[in-house]
Scaffold this active site. Structure first.
Site, mmCIF file in Angstrom:
data_model
loop_
_atom_site.group_PDB
_atom_site.id
_atom_site.type_symbol
_atom_site.label_atom_id
_atom_site.label_comp_id
_atom_site.label_asym_id
_atom_site.label_seq_id
_atom_site.Cartn_x
_atom_site.Cartn_y
_atom_site.Cartn_z
ATOM 1 N N ARG A 186 41.711 31.262 30.265
ATOM 2 C CA ARG A 186 42.806 30.558 30.860
ATOM 3 C C ARG A 186 42.617 29.184 31.211
ATOM 4 O O ARG A 186 43.469 28.436 31.698
ATOM 5 C CB ARG A 186 43.526 31.482 31.701
ATOM 6 C CG ARG A 186 44.000 32.731 31.104
ATOM 7 C CD ARG A 186 44.120 33.986 31.984
ATOM 8 N NE ARG A 186 45.269 33.535 32.981
ATOM 9 C CZ ARG A 186 46.605 33.599 32.957
ATOM 10 N NH1 ARG A 186 47.150 34.093 31.821
ATOM 11 N NH2 ARG A 186 47.413 33.445 33.807
ATOM 12 N N GLU A 204 43.215 31.000 37.655
ATOM 13 C CA GLU A 204 42.077 30.574 37.184
ATOM 14 C C GLU A 204 41.971 29.037 37.066
ATOM 15 O O GLU A 204 40.771 28.475 37.326
ATOM 16 C CB GLU A 204 41.725 31.411 35.614
ATOM 17 C CG GLU A 204 41.708 32.734 35.854
ATOM 18 C CD GLU A 204 43.061 33.513 35.905
ATOM 19 O OE1 GLU A 204 43.098 34.602 35.793
ATOM 20 O OE2 GLU A 204 44.204 32.651 35.780
ATOM 21 N N LYS A 255 54.002 49.755 46.124
ATOM 22 C CA LYS A 255 52.881 49.890 45.158
ATOM 23 C C LYS A 255 52.424 51.178 45.335
ATOM 24 O O LYS A 255 52.035 51.558 46.580
ATOM 25 C CB LYS A 255 51.868 48.789 45.429
ATOM 26 C CG LYS A 255 51.165 48.753 44.105
ATOM 27 C CD LYS A 255 50.151 47.438 44.236
ATOM 28 C CE LYS A 255 49.334 47.385 43.007
ATOM 29 N NZ LYS A 255 48.305 46.150 42.901
#
Length: 585
Positions: free
Chosen positions: A357, A329, A244
């Protein structure tokens, strides 16, 4: 330059393989130049430059369908599919969104901004291809952080039972937004350490074929791996290990801070990492201070601790009283309910756009049995402009109508912290708090008895016109009231409702006796929202005209806040104009 000559993947395919690293260097330089000026998802995009080039070098988009999970890492993809000018010319930096969009290009399968959906998309695309006699490839490109989402597992589980071409590229950089959380990541670590030969293999256990690429930033290795699986007749996972922020030291050293950044000094990296929003920091510090004397208080996040104000330092202070469930979530809501049912106190900090969600868990796991947990809902405001994928405008219609749920809408820091403490400590209701948006406001110490549900605050008594400003829109109502009084000489009533899930019938009834016009203001979708509740209350009483001001039910891309307020007639001057016109008509 190579990049300037690429108008689509067909131009990329004309390059020799030994030219690809030169193209990658140009792409990375263009990314850094633009991101240093505009900000954006810096770490994710720098990490997948080579993988994206290899995908388009081998596969034949748009005939082959490539679905990018979340799609916050599609900047290189956009450059290679006819949108390079938006990354090379500062005058065109705003021409594209930060996520994939079929409105921009036929190479973008869908507008995606929420995580863990790509494999399910791929399963549907592959099935449709076979039913319609197609012979193209389907590729899902998903990061390791997204694998913690339940839909990612559901998609992989389904893919493992399929018997057709379906390629899942797992981009493993050993990071999500924050450090990865969950048992799955232990197996990914084993696979990395053994070159993909570990005895345990999560993907194989689900019935998927598997190929490992130890250096996911090596173009030759990537091109070979993708060429090998192109046209495959069964589902396979290609597990690539990337870095990353690859190619930019500050982003490599601090992947969490550089996940999404503001503009920065390209030479030093200064200015890039964003500090958490002020109210998020206030929230986290307030909770950590309480935790010191309350060992049963837990703060929960679903992979977004920075949004909740929990920096690495504050997470360390909270210790095991801070619980990150990963980007999941639905689990976060149910875990929060379980914490409270188990005797702890819990508050789940979540962005409004992500709480969508977990709507079922809010309705079922929290509200059906009236579990007294607390949710702090950030970003449910038009004062947080984002791509269409991340708006939180639906929070009041979504939460304000769930049985048993109390949705509070404070306006100042003092009211917010008072509401937060009450939501954590009370034992009667599931409570959500609409964290104020816009400029942070301070006010008098809050002595509100939040347990007196739906008891609005009459800030200023008056006649003729009543202005009711919910949450972040109360300051607009306040300024509009001053304008009305200056223009007409008549003091209007001013109401801070504080509750988004109900109405104060007693106060609204009293106002009807001296006000012929009531104006409601809210910074979200007005249909099904707070104003609708007020309008329904006054429905039978023809003496009161109700003007409901808010947003229309439509998709919006990035916008200017002031222009949006003007377009929906919610500037203080427009509110005053409309109220005066209504009362004199």
């Amino acid at each position: 330059m190579y990049l300037e000559a690429i108008t689509g993947p067909e131009d990329l395919k004309r390059l020799d393989r030994d030219e690809l690293p030169l193209l990658a260097a140009e792409v990375r330089a263009a990314l850094l130049q633009k991101l240093s000026r505009t900000g954006g998802h810096t770490g994710p995009n720098l990490g997948v430059v080579e993988a994206t080039i290899a995908l388009h070098y081998v596969f034949d988009s748009p005939q082959d369908r490539i679905v990018f999970d979340v799609s916050h890492q599609t900047y290189t993809h956009k450059m290679l599919t006819g949108r390079a000018e938006a990354f090379l010319d500062p005058a065109h930096y705003g021409d594209v969104t930060g996520f994939s969009s079929p409105y921009e290009s036929e190479h973008d399968v869908a507008t995606t901004g929420h995580t863990s959906t790509s494999v399910s998309w791929a399963c549907g695309l592959a099935t449709a291809r076979d039913l319609t006699g197609g012979d193209w490839n389907v590729v899902a490109f998903i990061g390791d952080g997204s694998l913690s989402g339940g839909e990612a597992f559901e998609g992989l589980d389904l893919a493992g039972s399929m018997k057709n071409n379906l390629i899942v590229v797992v981009n493993d950089n050993d990071a999500s937004i924050a450090p990865n959380v969950g048992g799955l990541y232990g197996n990914l670590a084993e696979l990395r350490a053994t070159g993909g030969r570990a005895g345990r293999n999560f993907f194989r256990d689900l019935g998927l074929d598997y190929r490992f690429v130890p250096d996911g930033n090596d173009l030759d290795a990537l091109v070979d791996a993708f060429a090998e699986v192109k046209g495959i007749d069964h589902p396979i996972v290609v597990h690539i290990v990337t870095r990353k922020g690859n190619g930019y030291g500050p982003a490599e050293r601090s992947p969490e801070a550089w996940h999404s950044t503001g503009p920065f000094d390209l030479a030093t990296g200064e200015g890039g990492p964003k500090a958490p929003p002020e109210l998020a920091t206030i929230t986290a510090r307030h909770l950590v201070a309480r935790m010191a004397s309350e060992p049963d208080l837990v703060a929960v996040t679903a992979g977004t601790p920075g949004m909740f104000g929990f920096t690495p330092e504050l997470r360390a202070q909270a210790g095991r009283q801070f619980l990150d469930v990963g980007i999941a979530e639905q689990s976060a809501v149910s875990v929060t309910a379980g914490l409270v049912r188990g005797g702890a106190k819990a508050v789940y900090g979540v962005m409004s756009t992500f709480l969508q969600r977990a709507y079922d868990q809010v309705a079922q796991d929290l509200c059906l049995d009236c579990v007294p947990a607390c949710l702090a809902v950030f970003g449910g405001t038009l004062f947080a402009p984002h791509d269409a994928t991340h708006h939180g405008f639906q929070d009041v219609p979504m939460l304000g109508n769930v049985p048993n749920l109390v949705y509070l809408a404070p306006t100042t820091v003092e009211q917010y912290l008072s509401a937060l403490d009450w939501g954590i400590d009370q034992t009667d209701y599931p409570v959500a708090i609409k964290v104020p948006g816009g400029p942070v406001r301070h006010g008098a110490p809050c002595e509100k008895d939040w347990g007196r549900l739906n008891s609005f605050e009459l800030v200023q008594d008056g006649r003729g016109i009543a202005l009711v400003g919910l949450g972040s829109m109360f300051p607009v109502a306040e300024r509009a009231a001053a304008i009305i009084e200056k223009r007409t000489g008549v003091t209007p009533a001013l109401v801070n409702p504080l509750y988004a899930s109900g109405v104060d019938g007693a106060l609204l009834g009293e106002l009807a006796g001296r006000c012929s016009v009531v104006v409601t203001l809210e910074d979200g979708i007005v249909s099904g929202g707070f104003g609708d509740k007020v309008a329904r209350f006054y429905g039978p009483d023809r003496r009161v005209a109700v003007l409901c001001r808010g947003l229309a039910k439509q998709v919006r891309e990035r916008y200017d806040v002031d222009e949006l307020l003007r377009s929906v007639r919610m500037t203080p001057e427009q509110v005053a104009d409309d109220a005066i016109a209504a009362v004199t008509s």
